[in-house]
Design an enzyme around this catalytic site. Structure first.
Site, PDB file in Angstrom:
ATOM      1  N   HIS A 142       0.423   0.425 -14.930  1.00 11.10           N
ATOM      2  CA  HIS A 142       1.927  -0.476 -14.852  1.00 11.10           C
ATOM      3  C   HIS A 142       1.374  -1.362 -15.463  1.00 11.10           C
ATOM      4  CE1 HIS A 142       2.088   2.468 -10.869  1.00 11.10           C
ATOM      5  NE2 HIS A 142       3.009   1.872 -11.569  1.00 11.10           N
ATOM      6  N   ASP A 161       0.229  -3.929 -12.942  1.00  4.93           N
ATOM      7  CA  ASP A 161      -1.157  -4.464 -11.865  1.00  4.93           C
ATOM      8  C   ASP A 161      -2.001  -4.496 -13.520  1.00  4.93           C
ATOM      9  OD1 ASP A 161      -0.173  -2.041 -11.334  1.00  4.93           O
ATOM     10  OD2 ASP A 161      -0.850  -1.024 -12.279  1.00  4.93           O
TER      11      ASP A 161
HETATM   12  C1  XUL Z   1       4.532   6.231  -6.464  1.00  9.15           C
HETATM   13  C2  XUL Z   1       3.511   7.146  -7.603  1.00  9.15           C
HETATM   14  C3  XUL Z   1       3.794   5.786  -9.554  1.00  9.15           C
HETATM   15  C4  XUL Z   1       3.265   6.470  -9.941  1.00  9.15           C
HETATM   16  C5  XUL Z   1       3.013   5.482 -11.887  1.00  9.15           C
HETATM   17  O1  XUL Z   1       4.506   7.061  -5.766  1.00  9.15           O
HETATM   18  O2  XUL Z   1       3.281   7.819  -8.252  1.00  9.15           O
HETATM   19  O3  XUL Z   1       2.263   5.288  -8.896  1.00  9.15           O
HETATM   20  O4  XUL Z   1       3.170   7.371 -10.181  1.00  9.15           O
HETATM   21  O5  XUL Z   1       4.197   4.558 -11.538  1.00  9.15           O
END
Ligand code: XUL
Ligand code: CO
Length: 442
Positions: free
Chosen positions: A107, A110
């Site tokens: 993300h 992150d």
């Molecule tokens: C949350 C989840 C996230 C997604 C990406 O449950 O799985 O980490 O994979 O936003």
């Protein structure tokens, strides 16, 4: 793969993890994952396309709603945000290359801490993109997918693309634009949307139909922008039924499929399925995989597991060979992932505090999938698994059954067949036979 460290080595005393075979008792070796081994015409590396999740492995500090962080990250100390982010990226690439993981996923937040200033966030992310480019070039590690965190900042408490306030939605737009730019600049192969707060806490204050229209409009807008910038990869929606919202619009694979169809998004979007999300939705992961495979939407998976006794997203590393073999049976029969791979969206436990624990977790996850791949392929090649399944439907392969499939029979024709042929024979579903067959090949 070459091990790539920064100025400092963070995982000292742990060298690159190698395949040693099933006889090995080295806890820091692979017993099944032999990346160049050929299974069904492709290497294990090509089949499995493993990725490391930046958020759990390098940001998740073990904190829970009842207690403070337990994981002390030596890369998380510099007071300058970009310098701190570079240290974290050094640690990430050291780990990823020591684990021989071909991909990673992130993300935006992150990679580097965000502020509430759009311009400053873009400046930070761009600085990190330049740094990541060097790291990728040095190591050969690639970006499986990028995404944007549209759920942690408090402005998203009522949703991002589905927020009742247009102003909040525009901030989500700004963030997605920057994350798409970063993904493209890094050669990212896919882009993910997980709608963490795209849902509701109460229908009393929610216009669900209008919110879903907004979500679709937002996805079209993001997709159009990315395509205009030359992005050729696939967009994935990651279903989850709830948590953090009471109800999330991307509930499960079937719900997302009908959403994509309704809003004309099927040409660009596929699914990124996650094990623990499936179980939260009251499904097995096999069910979600099969729904996606049947619709041609099996894009990618987030590998993890829940806890049998807990009703929330515990995101533990996968370790059940029977279950994972059943996943691989479906994945192999679907012809593999459409563009994606296996991302370990899993975290070590709060009390797993040794640097080696992160290695054990990923080794276990990679080995269980590699073993499941070998087992599933063996079942498909050498057992009567496919034959038993096909035979259950053999009454549709010829005669009136075939005519029915072709749409040639009326309701009157069905009635006449029932009268002509009397009571059907009792035919076993052979469930226990098939369950034993899986175990026989493990
Ligand atoms: C949350 C989840 C996230 C997604 C990406 O449950 O799985 O980490 O994979 O936003
Ligand atoms: Co996930």
């Amino acid at each position: 793969m070459k091990v790539v460290t920064g100025n400092k080595e963070y995982f000292k005393g742990i060298s690159q993890v190698k395949y040693e075979g099933v006889e090995s008792h080295n806890p820091l070796a692979f017993r099944w994952y032999d990346e160049n081994r050929i299974i069904a015409g492709k290497t294990m590396k090509e089949h499995l396309r493993f990725a490391c999740a930046y958020w759990h492995s390098f940001c998740g500090n073990g904190a829970d709603p009842f207690g403070a962080p337990t994981h002390q990250f030596p890369w998380d100390v510099n007071s300058d945000a970009v310098a701190r982010a570079k240290d974290k990226m050094d640690a990430a690439f050291e780990f990823i290359t020591k684990m021989n993981l071909p991909y990673y996923c992130f993300h935006d937040v992150d990679v580097v801490d965000f502020t509430n200033d759009v311009n400053e966030n873009e400046r930070r992310l761009q600085a990190m993109v330049e740094y990541a480019k060097q790291k990728q070039a040095e190591s050969g590690v690639k970006l499986l997918w990028g995404t944007s965190n549209l759920f942690s900042n408090s402005r998203y408490m009522n949703g991002a693309a589905t927020n009742p306030d247009f102003h909040v939605l525009t901030h989500a737009g700004a963030q997605v634009k920057a994350a798409i730019d970063a993904t493209i600049a890094l050669g990212g192969e896919n882009y993910v949307f997980w709608g963490g707060r795209e849902g509701y806490m109460s229908l009393l204050n929610t216009d669900m139909g209008r919110e879903q229209d907004h979500l679709a409009r937002f996805l079209h807008t993001a997709k159009d922008y990315a395509r205009k910038q030359g992005f050729k990869g696939t967009f994935f929606i990651e279903p989850k039924p709830c948590e953090p919202t009471k109800h999330q619009y991307d509930y499960d694979a079937a719900t997302v499929l009908s959403f994509l169809r309704k809003y004309d998004l099927l040409n660009d979007f596929k699914l990124n399925l996650e094990v623990n999300h499936a179980t939260l939705a009251g499904h097995t992961f096999q069910h979600e995989l099969q729904v996606a495979a049947d619709a041609g939407l099996l894009g990618s998976i987030d590998a993890n597991r829940g806890d049998m006794q807990n009703g929330w997203d515990t995101d533990q590393f996968p370790n059940d060979i029977t279950e994972v073999t059943e996943y691989m049976l479906i994945i192999l029969q679907a012809g593999g992932f459409a563009g994606g791979g296996i991302n370990f969206d899993a975290k070590i436990r709060r009390n797993s505090t040794d640097p080696a624990d992160l290695f054990y977790a990923h080794i276990g996850g990679m080995d269980i999938f590699a073993r499941a791949l070998v087992t599933a392929d063996n079942i498909l090649q050498n057992s009567d698994y496919k034959k038993v399944r096909q035979e259950r439907y053999s009454s549709f392969d010829s005669g009136k059954g075939k005519d029915f499939e072709a749409g040639k029979l009326s309701l009157e024709d069905l009635r006449q067949f029932a009268i002509d042929n009397g009571e059907p024979a009792v035919i076993s579903g052979k469930q226990e036979y098939l369950e034993n067959l899986i175990n026989r090949y493990i």
